[in-house]
Design an enzyme around this catalytic site. Structure first.
Site, PDB file in Angstrom:
ATOM      1  CD1 TRP A 116       1.139   1.609  -8.017  1.00 18.90           C
ATOM      2  CD2 TRP A 116       1.558   1.474  -5.825  1.00 18.90           C
ATOM      3  NE1 TRP A 116       0.784   2.810  -7.455  1.00 18.90           N
ATOM      4  CE2 TRP A 116       1.030   2.754  -6.100  1.00 18.90           C
ATOM      5  CE3 TRP A 116       1.892   1.176  -4.502  1.00 18.90           C
ATOM      6  CZ2 TRP A 116       0.822   3.731  -5.131  1.00 18.90           C
ATOM      7  CZ3 TRP A 116       1.682   2.141  -3.528  1.00 18.90           C
ATOM      8  CH2 TRP A 116       1.157   3.397  -3.840  1.00 18.90           C
ATOM      9  CG  ASP A 139      -0.333  -2.912  -1.042  1.00 21.74           C
ATOM     10  OD1 ASP A 139       0.344  -2.180  -1.780  1.00 21.74           O
ATOM     11  OD2 ASP A 139      -1.428  -2.544  -0.558  1.00 21.74           O
ATOM     12  CE  LYS A 156      -6.507   2.129  -5.842  1.00 17.65           C
ATOM     13  NZ  LYS A 156      -5.457   2.664  -4.963  1.00 17.65           N
TER      14      LYS A 156
END
Lengths: 457, 333
Positions: free
Chosen positions: B63, B144, B180
């Site tokens: 990311w 993560d 999310k």
């Protein structure tokens, strides 16, 4: 203490004398700027360059010089995709950029179990309407800075977050890395600025003898600050002392700051809460912005909207031109994205809803005044209670100071005594939160102070 | 400054396990953070303050904001191999090599599941080997986890890598996000946890995390945290949530199949196997930046220039259009 009834409504039309050494100095500064800008902005020719450097007539100095060198930051590679998508007018388009879940209908899914009308990610800069309304609130609806699009406002996490983002931005883009903060100040201020990469220095502020403002000391210390240094100012209701400059003193401070091209950084955590009037509590900030110079303002809605837990705030930077403001905003995004990506939606939508609706806004001003009035009446009651007990000393500072806190002048020994014997809890610097008092508890506090002061020196 | 206690407790159970010994022994220092970004940043700042000389090893690719986060925390970055371009899968040999060659006690950033942007995850056996070698080298794994539940549809399964590492006795750190999997994007709800030696250390570490959060934003926002704790704390609501997460994950898996089949039906000569092999929200399509630009300019299809497609944006209504466009820009390659 600020004169309550005689605040002139014509503050905005204050005569502003030209400061900073006149035309020759201005030409020197313009020349330095021209060299500076040669590196960063793709300006077509000298004429263009000079026109963007034109200082505001009222200020006598180069309003856009402090941030004019800031280059436009690239859009975030991921979030910028949505920006581009939104701009696309084509009736057929697809957004496959951001990782945000969509339903079969291409709509964001509000999980049934979550059951509330929530948007997805806010932009990095937060809720746009909230930002506009916040700028209006602090700078005034008639602000020419807003009208000229010279203000960039970004939603941040309450006052702390606004201060931190502003400080980080300055540490990266501003030419001076020293920030002068008042002695004393909110305990978190030095940490915020230090972690952001700035060097913290102090200017005298509180006079323990008068329990008021050490105005001479303040002027001396700011007067000897290096040119361009950042100056942290409490917009109103100084925390922890409750001591604010008068309007006349504010104007002198402003002139000194402008004459040395110092950068004012306002922390506005109590607008409306201090005097009961939103406009009165914003006078100091508006005074500075009216003279056309640069200004940074951190706003918090924790207290005045009671939204402590939602972390709602805004950072505004008043620049010389709309273009500079736009570039500054792009750089603010680069500070925010690696910190928390984008701010929380909930509290900002509440604030926006209230600020945009005239009925709700009016109700809010009434509630604000009620809060401020209650605190003012607690001050009055405590003062009278001490007078009634014949407590030694001059306690008039209790009613002269303004806002949530009173700097009692009690020493740490006396404070410990009051805690042990009377179960009264306050910070060891003698600061009490007037908001914690009620008519029922004032006598207890007065007894405690009286006992502490007569028993312990 | 730590955030909602209830919310943190329930959040830890999701990552560490319902009956986690570490939770029972109070060995986990945990604070509510500003979603995944905030959790990573807080950890990066903590790493900088208490392990001044350390660096962070970051997978290639990752990311993009990961780089910004550790850079702004002033922690130097190193890369470790991850994505294998030719096979569009995991470069396992390269990854293991880089782990071995890193100095002992290095910090590694790992995506717990549904790697962003590639969608390529190690298999369970590969995770076991990674865990082994990291234990031998004394590396610190920082996970993560932004997509728990989204990858397979089952949060327990998606936490498998973390559980393996815990079994192997690692001290780990985890950034969890509810953006999310609870659709709470805008509320910024997440959690940073660090597994410590004992309760005393956990208390100390937590206090230091709070010290870092204070000059950044003082406290995290309550609203989203309240929503999370309400849901996770109530068995019925939690079940409802698990069902909805599965629905979301299944729809994405369905779209992967639909896109691949559409491309194959269009007669594309290229292999699109990776679309269904990759996992989570994203498909690393293999499209070049030039092809991506053509998709945008000619077809008004927007994606990041590394060719990452958010499968969540694909629907049965638009999958045909998308397949057609991809076929158009790739047919000559």
């Amino acid at each position: 203490m600020k004169p309550e009834t005689s605040i002139p409504t014509a503050v905005a039309s204050l005569e502003i004398s030209s400061s900073g050494g006149g035309a020759a100095a201005a030409r020197r500064r313009l020349a330095a700027l021209t060299r500076h800008l040669q590196d960063s902005s793709p300006v077509a020719d000298d004429d263009d360059r000079r026109s963007t450097l034109l200082a505001s007539v009222t200020s006598g100095f180069d309003a856009d010089s402090v941030f004019a060198h800031v280059a436009r930051a690239p859009e975030d590679p991921i979030l910028g995709v949505t920006v581009a998508y939104n701009k696309d007018p084509s009736p057929v388009k697809l957004n496959l950029g951001v990782g945000a879940y969509r339903t079969e209908e291409g709509k964001p899914l509000v999980l049934n179990v979550v059951r509330s009308r929530m948007k997805e990610y806010l932009p990095i800069t937060g809720l746009a309407e909230f930002n506009k309304l916040s700028a209006k609130l602090i700078l005034g609806a008639d602000s020419s800075a807003i009208r000229d699009n010279r203000v960039t406002t970004v939603q941040c996490l309450s006052g702390t977050g606004s201060l931190r983002v502003g400080a980080e931005f300055l540490a990266r883009h501003y030419h001076q890395r020293t920030v002068y903060i008042p002695q004393p100040t909110w305990g978190n201020h030095p940490k915020v600025f230090t972690l952001a990469g700035l060097l913290v220095k102090y200017y005298r502020y509180y006079d323990p003898v008068t329990r008021g403002l050490n105005f001479q000391g303040l002027l001396e210390d700011l007067g000897s600050a290096p040119s361009g240094a950042i100056v942290l100012l409490h917009a109103c209701a100084h925390n922890p002392t409750g001591v604010d400059p008068t309007l006349q003193q504010w104007d002198q401070i402003r002139q000194l700051i402008r004459s040395k091209s110092l950068l004012p950084f306002f922390d506005s955590a109590y607008q409306g809460f201090a005097s009961g009037s939103l406009d009165a509590d914003a006078e100091s900030v508006r005074m500075f912005v009216s003279d056309g110079g640069a200004c940074v303002v951190a706003q918090s809605y924790a207290k005045n909207m009671g939204l402590y837990g939602e972390r709602v705030g805004a950072l505004s930077i008043v620049c010389g031109t709309a273009d500079v403001a736009s570039r500054v905003e792009s750089q603010l995004k680069l500070v925010i994205r690696p910190m928390y990506s984008n701010p929380p939606l909930h509290g900002a939508s509440i604030v926006a809803t209230i600020l945009r609706d005239s009925t709700m806004f009016h109700e809010w001003t009434i509630e604000l005044k009620a809060m401020a009035d209650r605190i003012i009446s607690m001050r009055q009651k405590l003062f009278e209670a001490l007078r009634a007990r014949g407590t030694p000393g001059d306690w008039s500072h209790i009613i002269k100071q303004i806002g949530m806190f009173t700097f009692t002048g009690l020493n740490s020994e006396q404070v410990s005594f009051m805690t042990k014997e009377f179960h009264i809890y306050m910070t060891s610097d003698g600061r009490i939160s007037m908001a914690g008092l009620s008519s029922k508890t004032v006598p207890h506090l007065a007894d405690a102070i009286h006992t502490a002061v007569t028993r312990i020196r | 400054m730590g955030g909602s206690v209830k919310m943190i407790q329930e959040t830890l159970k999701l990552a560490y396990g319902e009956n986690s010994e570490s939770i029972k022994d109070k060995r986990i220092a945990a604070v509510q953070a500003l979603s995944g970004t905030g959790a990573c940043r807080l950890f990066a700042d903590f790493q900088k303050r208490f392990r001044e000389d350390s660096q962070i090893y970051i997978p290639v690719p990752t990311w993009s904001n990961h780089h910004n986060i550790w850079r702004d925390a002033h922690v130097p970055q190193n890369a470790f191999r991850y994505y294998h371009v030719e096979s569009r899968g995991l470069d396992f040999a390269g990854l293991m090599d880089d782990i071995k060659n890193a100095p002992n006690g290095s910090f590694f950033l790992l995506h717990a599941c549904a790697h962003n942007p590639t969608g390529v995850d190690p298999t369970e056996d590969q995770w076991k080997e990674i865990s082994n070698i990291m234990k031998v080298k004394g590396h610190f794994p920082f996970f993560d986890m932004a997509y728990q539940g989204f990858a397979s549809g089952d949060p327990e399964r998606d936490a498998k890598a973390i559980r393996l590492f815990l079994e192997d006795g690692h001290s780990i750190g985890i950034a969890q996000s509810f953006a999310k999997n609870m659709g709470l994007y805008g509320q910024r709800v997440g959690c940073l946890s660090v597994l410590c030696e004992d309760e005393k250390q956990a208390v100390a570490v937590k206090s230091q995390l709070q010290q870092l959060a204070r000059p950044m934003y003082s406290n995290p926002p309550v609203h989203g945290a309240l929503v999370v704790s309400t849901i996770l704390d109530d068995p019925d609501l939690k079940n409802l949530w698990l069902k909805e997460v599965k629905v979301m994950a299944d729809r994405i898996i369905g779209m992967r199949t639909a896109l691949r089949e559409s491309l194959e039906k269009l007669g594309s000569q290229l292999s699109w196997e990776h679309i269904t092999k990759q996992i989570g929200m994203f498909c690393y399509s293999g499209l070049t930046p030039e092809q991506v630009d053509r998709l945008t300019s000619e077809f008004h299809i927007y994606m990041t220039r590394n060719g990452r497609i958010s499968m969540a944006g694909v629907t049965t209504k638009n999958v045909g259009y998308l397949a057609n466009a991809i076929q158009e820009v790739t047919k000559s390659s």
